[in-house]
Design a protein around this motif. Structure first.
Motif, PDB file in Angstrom:
ATOM      1  N   MET A  79     -33.434  31.716 -18.437  1.00  0.00           N
ATOM      2  CA  MET A  79     -32.673  30.308 -18.268  1.00  0.00           C
ATOM      3  C   MET A  79     -33.387  29.717 -17.038  1.00  0.00           C
ATOM      4  O   MET A  79     -33.784  29.767 -16.177  1.00  0.00           O
ATOM      5  CB  MET A  79     -31.256  30.723 -17.863  1.00  0.00           C
ATOM      6  N   ALA A  80     -33.788  28.562 -17.778  1.00  0.00           N
ATOM      7  CA  ALA A  80     -34.507  27.646 -17.032  1.00  0.00           C
ATOM      8  C   ALA A  80     -33.519  26.682 -16.031  1.00  0.00           C
ATOM      9  O   ALA A  80     -32.526  26.804 -16.189  1.00  0.00           O
ATOM     10  CB  ALA A  80     -35.252  26.620 -17.945  1.00  0.00           C
ATOM     11  N   LYS A 127     -33.992  20.557 -13.816  1.00  0.00           N
ATOM     12  CA  LYS A 127     -35.292  19.799 -13.474  1.00  0.00           C
ATOM     13  C   LYS A 127     -34.734  18.544 -12.696  1.00  0.00           C
ATOM     14  O   LYS A 127     -34.166  17.618 -13.492  1.00  0.00           O
ATOM     15  CB  LYS A 127     -36.204  19.513 -14.483  1.00  0.00           C
ATOM     16  N   PRO A 128     -35.144  18.290 -11.686  1.00  0.00           N
ATOM     17  CA  PRO A 128     -34.862  17.124 -10.860  1.00  0.00           C
ATOM     18  C   PRO A 128     -35.360  15.774 -11.362  1.00  0.00           C
ATOM     19  O   PRO A 128     -36.470  15.940 -11.842  1.00  0.00           O
ATOM     20  CB  PRO A 128     -34.786  17.365  -9.194  1.00  0.00           C
ATOM     21  N   LYS A 134     -37.534  12.729 -11.666  1.00  0.00           N
ATOM     22  CA  LYS A 134     -38.750  12.467 -11.216  1.00  0.00           C
ATOM     23  C   LYS A 134     -38.800  11.123 -10.580  1.00  0.00           C
ATOM     24  O   LYS A 134     -38.421  10.080 -11.245  1.00  0.00           O
ATOM     25  CB  LYS A 134     -39.921  12.533 -12.398  1.00  0.00           C
ATOM     26  N   GLU A 158     -33.901   7.190 -15.776  1.00  0.00           N
ATOM     27  CA  GLU A 158     -33.666   8.547 -16.261  1.00  0.00           C
ATOM     28  C   GLU A 158     -32.294   8.445 -16.978  1.00  0.00           C
ATOM     29  O   GLU A 158     -32.010   9.013 -18.192  1.00  0.00           O
ATOM     30  CB  GLU A 158     -33.293   9.368 -15.050  1.00  0.00           C
ATOM     31  N   ARG A 216     -33.267   7.096 -20.354  1.00  0.00           N
ATOM     32  CA  ARG A 216     -33.890   8.020 -21.115  1.00  0.00           C
ATOM     33  C   ARG A 216     -32.945   8.912 -21.830  1.00  0.00           C
ATOM     34  O   ARG A 216     -32.962   9.147 -22.751  1.00  0.00           O
ATOM     35  CB  ARG A 216     -34.930   8.602 -20.160  1.00  0.00           C
ATOM     36  N   PRO A 218     -25.979  27.856 -19.412  1.00  0.00           N
ATOM     37  CA  PRO A 218     -26.430  26.562 -19.860  1.00  0.00           C
ATOM     38  C   PRO A 218     -28.292  26.852 -19.794  1.00  0.00           C
ATOM     39  O   PRO A 218     -28.822  27.814 -19.271  1.00  0.00           O
ATOM     40  CB  PRO A 218     -26.157  25.808 -18.991  1.00  0.00           C
ATOM     41  N   ARG A 219     -28.750  25.994 -20.504  1.00  0.00           N
ATOM     42  CA  ARG A 219     -30.339  25.709 -20.603  1.00  0.00           C
ATOM     43  C   ARG A 219     -30.956  26.951 -20.664  1.00  0.00           C
ATOM     44  O   ARG A 219     -31.764  27.464 -20.331  1.00  0.00           O
ATOM     45  CB  ARG A 219     -30.780  25.263 -18.986  1.00  0.00           C
ATOM     46  N   LEU A 220     -30.579  27.570 -22.217  1.00  0.00           N
ATOM     47  CA  LEU A 220     -31.284  28.494 -22.573  1.00  0.00           C
ATOM     48  C   LEU A 220     -32.531  28.515 -23.427  1.00  0.00           C
ATOM     49  O   LEU A 220     -33.165  29.281 -23.499  1.00  0.00           O
ATOM     50  CB  LEU A 220     -30.362  29.494 -23.364  1.00  0.00           C
ATOM     51  N   GLN A 244     -42.218  17.893 -17.587  1.00  0.00           N
ATOM     52  CA  GLN A 244     -41.229  18.079 -16.404  1.00  0.00           C
ATOM     53  C   GLN A 244     -39.968  17.087 -16.079  1.00  0.00           C
ATOM     54  O   GLN A 244     -39.931  16.589 -15.199  1.00  0.00           O
ATOM     55  CB  GLN A 244     -42.457  17.914 -15.182  1.00  0.00           C
ATOM     56  N   GLN A 245     -39.180  17.076 -17.232  1.00  0.00           N
ATOM     57  CA  GLN A 245     -38.290  16.390 -16.944  1.00  0.00           C
ATOM     58  C   GLN A 245     -36.985  17.337 -17.832  1.00  0.00           C
ATOM     59  O   GLN A 245     -37.080  18.174 -18.565  1.00  0.00           O
ATOM     60  CB  GLN A 245     -38.209  14.976 -17.829  1.00  0.00           C
ATOM     61  N   GLU A 246     -35.697  17.075 -17.136  1.00  0.00           N
ATOM     62  CA  GLU A 246     -34.662  17.803 -17.666  1.00  0.00           C
ATOM     63  C   GLU A 246     -34.520  17.341 -19.224  1.00  0.00           C
ATOM     64  O   GLU A 246     -34.452  16.107 -19.732  1.00  0.00           O
ATOM     65  CB  GLU A 246     -33.359  17.418 -17.025  1.00  0.00           C
ATOM     66  N   TYR A 247     -34.429  18.391 -20.184  1.00  0.00           N
ATOM     67  CA  TYR A 247     -34.352  18.116 -21.524  1.00  0.00           C
ATOM     68  C   TYR A 247     -32.979  17.847 -21.830  1.00  0.00           C
ATOM     69  O   TYR A 247     -32.264  18.881 -21.631  1.00  0.00           O
ATOM     70  CB  TYR A 247     -35.082  19.329 -22.431  1.00  0.00           C
ATOM     71  N   ILE A 248     -32.532  17.182 -22.550  1.00  0.00           N
ATOM     72  CA  ILE A 248     -31.022  16.756 -22.858  1.00  0.00           C
ATOM     73  C   ILE A 248     -30.916  17.143 -24.377  1.00  0.00           C
ATOM     74  O   ILE A 248     -31.475  16.585 -25.401  1.00  0.00           O
ATOM     75  CB  ILE A 248     -30.768  15.386 -22.790  1.00  0.00           C
ATOM     76  N   LEU A 303     -31.563  11.756 -29.630  1.00  0.00           N
ATOM     77  CA  LEU A 303     -32.025  11.083 -28.452  1.00  0.00           C
ATOM     78  C   LEU A 303     -33.446  11.176 -28.533  1.00  0.00           C
ATOM     79  O   LEU A 303     -34.252  12.139 -28.770  1.00  0.00           O
ATOM     80  CB  LEU A 303     -31.548  12.074 -27.275  1.00  0.00           C
TER      81      LEU A 303
END
Lengths: 506, 838
Positions: A1-2, A5-6, A8, A400, A403, B289-291, B378-382, B387
């Motif tokens: 599980m990742a 990610k904050p 940027k 963000e 996005r 979450p986030r699997l 390096q960003q949170e993937y939604i 999207l």
């Protein structure tokens, strides 16, 4: 599980902000002492002998201040018109000054009445100076002549008319009593030799010369004029070494620090810039008004700057002693021992180490973004402290949200107070952007930009903001409110657009 | 014309492992999943691929454990067969030929000897109709049996296999299609159906997407397209049925699954969050979450200790019941399209392409194993449909693999295009790439192509963009930031008559840079940034550009949109030759002079391999595949082949892999290569004398002993062994410690081997075996896994006896066990020791 990610936050590198010994040295000044003079301060000159008093020429007076006094020790007021160019002799006992009416007066530092008066110039004399033997005075005048006067007999020794415009800069050589350099509004810098009675070297500055300055070795010559500062090599027959263009208005004065011969220039753009030996800017003093004159005390104890609004701003160097008093006054926090308690334990060889899992700390807006509370996250990012001191965080959160496609949701359902907050932030940013454009570094995107923001539409929008602000009571049901939301979104896209553009400029 | 049989196209690894739900073996040690035309067996603890069950000739479409024997697994395939396997040893037990393409398989404990299969009703008609049939598997001793007893349970069922599930104790089977839920009761032989309205007032979409039945209660959980989960009860009556609705997912529920005790319900969808609902506790739920990619299937082990989710990014996640991820099995991620080129990491020789959204994946082709993902964005993937996300669109390695350049991009329209160029440095310590420089807005418009210079001294990156400029980026030499010289900055900006640059390429020695501006190719000198010459061959815009390699480095090859393949000689600046062929992809081999050109004509792709100095192709292969292909790469071989045959010589140094539009990774294989592979597998099967595989060696040894037992008068039958002592020792030393058998096992084996040689009881090997076995037994009590072996039912034993040890059918049970145990462990080098001893 990742893990999450904050957001940027994009930090743009601050260019030229490297910490060197020079920057530390020049940062080490106290906040300036402001002394009000009667008119624009045109000349400041430090006495070469201790105690290094300094003469300040402003309006019809010349005041002499002590290094740490804020009241004048002595003042010379016997001028009928504006005085110019008060400068000390090498022994600090005599002072010479020109004036608007063309008279040159010589004062004893302890006396009040002029010892000598040199008459002969037909127009204002802006620059006067002793030659290094101390028995002669050289002057440059608006009547296009340079004259050399004999102090004991008060007679004119010679008069040279080679410049074709006002002479506004003068620097005598300290090594040779027969040499001096003049700069004129005819864009030239000339080196005169009294033995031949004429100029021996001419350099084209390219702009009206405001100030000339000789390095102590007298190999290098500095001339300022226009936006340019130029360094000439006299041994190579007046070859231009460097041309500096760091000010964006006319550079009016230049001086050398006595420690390490660093060059300082002051300009009408209200900045004093300090250069290192390779002519890179290491420090920048900001002033309130356009700078006309500047001087540095021996040992760089004091930097005195004279401005057009008649204010003399004096910066004193900080000393270790001062710092100690400051630190002793400060309340002592917990000691170092408290912070390292238990953390400096060194495991022995056969110890089995269990490493603690690193906990991920999230900022508040990240926590809210993590739980998809977009509106709250925008609120957090728009808090006053963040908005003012870390606008890049606010911008990063807005980007963000864009996005994630939830910018609309984050803006929806806001009251006029929070909307005004957003609008103010955006408009401030826009003002700044326009100011940046004023300098003319706008590029090809200008067309796109103006096309994006039709002026008539923009005025119309401005009216809407006013409406929103006025209509505080029942904003929710009135039409302009919705317009304001639309406008907000419009501006937000505009801002995103801008950040992309500013990135490009950088 | 060369012979077609010499070089043929083969599908290579990286097949989907997420097509059907993975299953966990009863002892929770293995995960099985359908992958291409085989079933792969993974270990749940180490996540390693153990072996695959090969035998199907088409896509495997379903696997399920044999309810009668938990060491066996049924698999069905589109080739129309159901196969029964022993998945621990990888042995095919039986093949049932059904005759129709099969799409899913279901079994129930209650229905012994019957499997339920999905078959297509009418293959000709456009609208896919599927049928659920029950097949009685005939009991017969033969290997291949034809099963002809088909009885239809229901026609017109959903093509989605997760829309069918067995109910409590196999009493009923529930299947859903569109808006209708059907429950078929076996005892009553009757179908009840319940239907929902297409949409309710709020516009919800009610179509069924998945179904699960409670194992102990009469309750059916269904997932719906709008994210709702309904729990149906009391469905024994057509009228008085009830259902309760729960809603958490914001998009379609892909899968629902009850835990074996029925205490919890697991569900997953596109959000990539595994939700655990407490059964009967209303709305209490837990989240994981986030699997990864969106969850496609969830399955549980029979003891409920492990869950398995399979994801859309070709991944299987193993999750403990305490909701902690304990293992990830990752396959080659294939999205809808590969935006980056196929690349080879010069260090690890791994295939690099974009995998997970915002990541680059490194995939070892040799081991068919996913190495790692590099997070570029390096960003949170939604996880939300529709999207606009950042995607890695370009990537390039420098020649040594020290630097990686990537371009990520977001926004389809050019007005809101966002992109950034990133440069990554290889970090020796962490053995991975570390972000070095980010350049936002490197160009004002989309970056079209980029390449690194190939010289070893200075690395330089050239990017071309739609804004009409190409830029050269260099490391360091930035006057403004003095502290670190390690960052990249722009060195040169070039343009040519305001034309848009499309491709760029460095020559082999990096002394020349070719940039194509629509119809014109410009040649620049990277040292002085001087425009040396321009080459042009109108009409047609240049599509692809490359320099010749090695001895052909004086040639420049380009393809144009007007079906022209041109080759210029750069010494004379003149066109050497040109030919009219429609080339969709041009790929030079870095290790030889060869250039591969794929041409798409009349609905199939042809391959031409040529050398730039001769216009005649070295090799042509017609009809490589039927789709257009656009990505290809030459992968250097570990050890070069030495084919003398002209047609396959071009494959000696490196291998050509290519990716079709259907995202199939294909390659060319030569006869020699296949021979080599075949021989190794033959050795596995036939050759007893040469000790190659661990398993066979020991087995062979035992066989020899058994043969000796049978014919004691033939001591010479023992073939002379090569002196293998040193090899054995090296193998012992080189084998990683964690794959070695326990030291206690080794010792006892070793000691027993010493016993033989010293006491000389060679004439009675049976006793020797028994003595060593006694030692084993003493250890067995300590080892937990052995108990499971003893628990193995007698049928299994019998089968093993029949298949493996037909020579000595009267071996005792204890010996049987010992033999099976021995077979499972890798003792080849051990055997070497034993052999070398006398």
């Amino acid at each position: 599980m990742a893990s999450f990610k904050p957001t940027k936050v994009q930090f743009l590198p601050k260019l030229g902000e490297t910490v060197t010994e020079d920057t530390l040295y020049w940062k080490n000044y106290k906040s300036p002492v402001q002394i009000k003079e009667f008119g624009a301060v045109t000349k400041i000159d430090f006495s070469p002998l201790p105690p290094h008093n300094y003469a300040v020429t402003a309006s019809t007076r010349i005041h002499v201040y002590g290094l740490h006094s804020q009241e004048p020790i002595r003042s010379f007021t016997r001028f009928r018109d504006t005085a110019y160019g008060g400068s000390f002799r090498g022994d600090g006992k005599l002072l010479v000054a020109g004036s608007e009416e063309g008279l040159i007066r010589l004062f004893d530092i302890s006396g009040r009445v002029a010892l000598r008066q040199f008459t002969g110039h037909s127009k204002a004399v802006h620059m006067t100076s002793f030659l290094s033997d101390g028995f002669r005075v050289v002057s440059g005048s608006d009547d296009l002549t340079c004259r050399v006067w004999d102090v004991p007999s008060a007679v004119e020794l010679s008069s040279i008319t080679e410049h074709t415009d006002y002479i506004r800069a003068l620097a005598p050589s300290k090594l040779n009593p027969d040499l001096f350099v003049t700069g004129s509004y005819d864009h030239t810098v000339k080196v005169f030799d009294m033995r031949s009675g004429s100029s021996v070297m001419t350099m084209q500055h390219g702009h009206p010369v405001e100030c000339v300055l000789l390095y102590p070795s007298e190999v290098l010559l500095v001339s300022t004029g226009g936006r340019y500062v130029k360094i000439w090599d006299l041994l190579k027959g007046g070859q231009e070494l460097v041309s500096l263009k760091n000010h964006h208005k006319t550079v009016t004065c230049a001086c050398l620090s006595s420690v390490g011969n660093k060059l300082l220039t002051g300009s009408l753009d209200r900045h004093v810039k300090v250069y290192n030996s390779s002519y890179k800017i290491v420090h920048n003093f900001d002033c309130d008004a356009s700078i006309l004159s500047m001087a540095v005390a021996p040992d760089d104890e004091v930097v005195a700057v004279g401005m057009t609004n008649g204010v003399l701003s004096v910066r004193h160097r900080k000393h270790k002693k001062d710092k100690e008093t400051l630190t002793s006054r400060r309340r002592r926090g917990p000691s170092y021992r408290v912070f390292v308690k238990g953390k400096n334990f060194v495991p022995r060889q056969d110890d089995f180490l269990v490493s603690k899992p690193v906990k991920q700390y999230l900022r508040k807006y990240d926590k809210q973004l993590k739980s998809f509370a977009v509106s709250k996250a925008l609120d957090t990012a728009l808090q006053t402290w963040t908005r003012t001191s870390k606008p890049e965080v606010t911008v990063a959160v807005i980007i963000e949200l864009n996005r994630r496609g939830t910018l609309k949701n984050a803006l929806a359902g806001r009251n006029e107070e929070s909307l005004t907050k957003i609008l103010n932030f955006l408009l401030k940013d826009e003002r700044r952007f326009k100011m940046a454009n004023y300098d003319g570094d706008m590029r090809a995107n200008k067309e796109e930009f103006t096309a994006f923001l039709h002026p008539e539409e923009f005025d119309y929008m401005k009216d809407i903001i006013v409406l929103v602000r006025l209509d505080n009571q029942n904003a929710k049901k009135c039409l302009p409110y919705t317009f304001a939301v639309i406008f907000c979104q419009c501006l937000l896209t505009l801002m995103l657009f801008q950040t992309r553009m500013t990135d490009f400029h950088l | 014309m060369v012979e077609q049989s010499e070089v043929r196209v083969v599908r290579c690894g990286g097949s989907k492992i997420n097509l059907r739900p993975p299953i966990i073996s009863t002892d929770s040690r293995f995960v099985l999943c359908a992958s291409g035309d085989s079933v792969k067996v993974y270990s749940t603890r180490t996540e390693e691929w153990l072996h695959s069950l090969q035998g199907h000739t088409n896509q495997v479409t379903g696997i399920t454990l044999n309810p009668a024997n938990h060491l066996q697994v049924y698999s069905c395939s589109a080739d129309g067969t159901v196969k029964l396997w022993d998945f621990i040893d990888g042995i095919l037990i039986k093949t049932f030929i059904i005759g129709y393409p099969l799409f899913a398989i279901y079994v129930s404990e209650k229905h012994d000897g019957i499997v339920f299969l999905h078959i297509a009703m009418d293959t000709d008609s456009k609208n896919e109709c599927f049928q659920l049939v029950a097949v009685h598997l005939p009991k017969s001793a033969e290997q291949e049996v034809e099963a002809k007893e088909l009885s239809a349970v229901s026609s017109r069922i959903s093509p989605n296999p997760s829309c069918t599930a067995f109910g409590r104790e196999g009493q009923y089977i529930a299947f859903a299609r569109h808006l209708q839920l059907n429950v078929y009761f076996f005892r009553k032989q009757k179908t009840y159906s319940f239907s929902l309205k297409a949409t309710d007032k709020k516009g919800a979409k009610n179509a069924f997407t998945c179904i699960a039945c409670h194992p102990a209660d009469d309750c059916i959980a269904t997932g719906h397209e709008d994210g709702k989960i309904r729990l149906w009860r009391n469905f024994i009556h057509t009228k008085e049925y009830t259902y309760s609705t729960q809603h958490w997912h914001h998009n379609a529920v892909n899968t629902v699954c009850f835990t074996p005790e029925g205490t919890n319900l697991l569900s997953g969808g596109i959000e990539s969050v595994l939700v655990q609902w407490q059964y009967g506790a209303g709305n209490r739920k837990e989240f994981l979450p986030r699997l990864g990619g969106s969850i496609l299937h969830v399955s549980t082990s029979s003891d409920g200790q492990l869950f398995c989710t399979s994801h859309s990014d070709n991944k299987i996640t193993v999750i403990e019941s305490s909701f902690k991820v304990c293992g990830v099995i990752q396959g080659l991620v294939k999205g809808d399209a590969v935006l980056t080129d196929l690349m080879i990491d010069p260090r690890s020789k791994a295939l690099v392409l974009n995998g997970k959204p915002g990541h680059l994946q490194f995939y070892s082709l040799l081991r068919d194993k996913h190495l790692y993902n590099l997070d570029i964005v390096q960003q949170e993937y939604i996880y939300e449909a529709g999207l606009d996300q950042f995607e890695v669109v370009k990537a390039a390695f420098d020649i040594k693999g020290y630097w990686l350049a990537t371009v990520e991009e977001r926004g389809q329209k050019s007005s809101d295009l966002e992109f950034s160029l990133k440069l990554w440095a290889y970090d020796e310590r962490t053995q991975s790439f570390v972000l070095n420089t980010t350049i936002t807005a490197a160009h004002t418009d989309r970056i079209m192509s980029m390449c690194f210079s190939s010289s070893e001294e200075t690395t330089m990156l050239v990017t071309t963009a739609e804004d009409g400029q190409f830029k050269a980026w260099c490391q360091g030499a930035d006057a403004d930031t003095q502290q670190d010289q390690n960052f990249w900055s722009c060195d040169f900006v070039g343009s040519y008559h305001n034309l848009k640059p499309t491709n760029c390429s460095f020559s082999a020695d990096s002394s020349l840079l070719a940039v194509s501006f629509q119809e014109v190719i410009t040649i620049w000198s990277p040292d002085t940034w001087e425009l040396l010459t321009t080459l042009c061959q109108p009409p047609g815009v240049v599509r692809d550009l490359c320099f010749g390699q090695l001895s052909c480095s004086k040639y420049l090859i380009a393809t144009t949109t007007r079906n022209l393949l041109c080759c210029w000689n750069l010494l004379t600046c003149a066109l050497e030759w040109s030919t009219s062929v429609e080339v969709s992809k041009l790929q030079p081999d870095p290790l030889s002079e060869n250039v591969a050109a794929f041409s798409y004509q009349s609905k199939h792709t042809d391959l031409f391999v040529f050398k730039p100095n001769e216009p005649r192709p070295l090799f042509t292969h017609k009809n490589v595949c039927s789709e257009k292909m656009h990505r290809a790469v030459f992968v250097p071989r570990e050890e070069p082949l030495n084919n003398c045959d002209e047609s396959s010589q071009w494959l000696n140094r490196s291998q050509l892999y290519f990716l079709t539009q259907n995202m199939d990774l294909l390659t060319f294989s030569t006869a020699t290569e296949e021979d080599r592979m075949l021989s190794s597998s033959k050795r596995l099967v036939i050759d007893d004398s040469v000790a190659v595989t661990p398993f066979y060696l020991l087995l062979g040894k035992h066989r020899q002993q058994q043969q000796k037992l049978n014919t004691p008068s033939h001591p010479a039958a023992d073939k002379p062994q090569q002196p293998q002592g040193s090899v054995t020792i090296t193998e012992l030393l080189h084998t990683p410690a964690h794959v070695l058998p326990a030291a206690s096992v080794l010792c006892s084996m070793f000691v027993s081997s010493l016993l033989i040689s010293n006491t000389g009881v060679r004439q009675d090997p049976l006793r020797e075996m028994e003595s060593s076995e006694q030692e084993m037994n003493s250890e067995k009590e300590e080892e937990h896994s052995e108990e499971e072996m003893e628990a193995c039912d007698s049928q299994q034993e019998l089968r093993a006896q029949g298949s493996v040890d037909e020579v000595t059918p009267k071996l005792s049970k204890a010996q049987e066990r010992e033999l099976k145990r021995v077979r499972k462990t890798d003792f080849s080098w051990m055997a070497g020791l034993i052999d070398s001893k006398p």
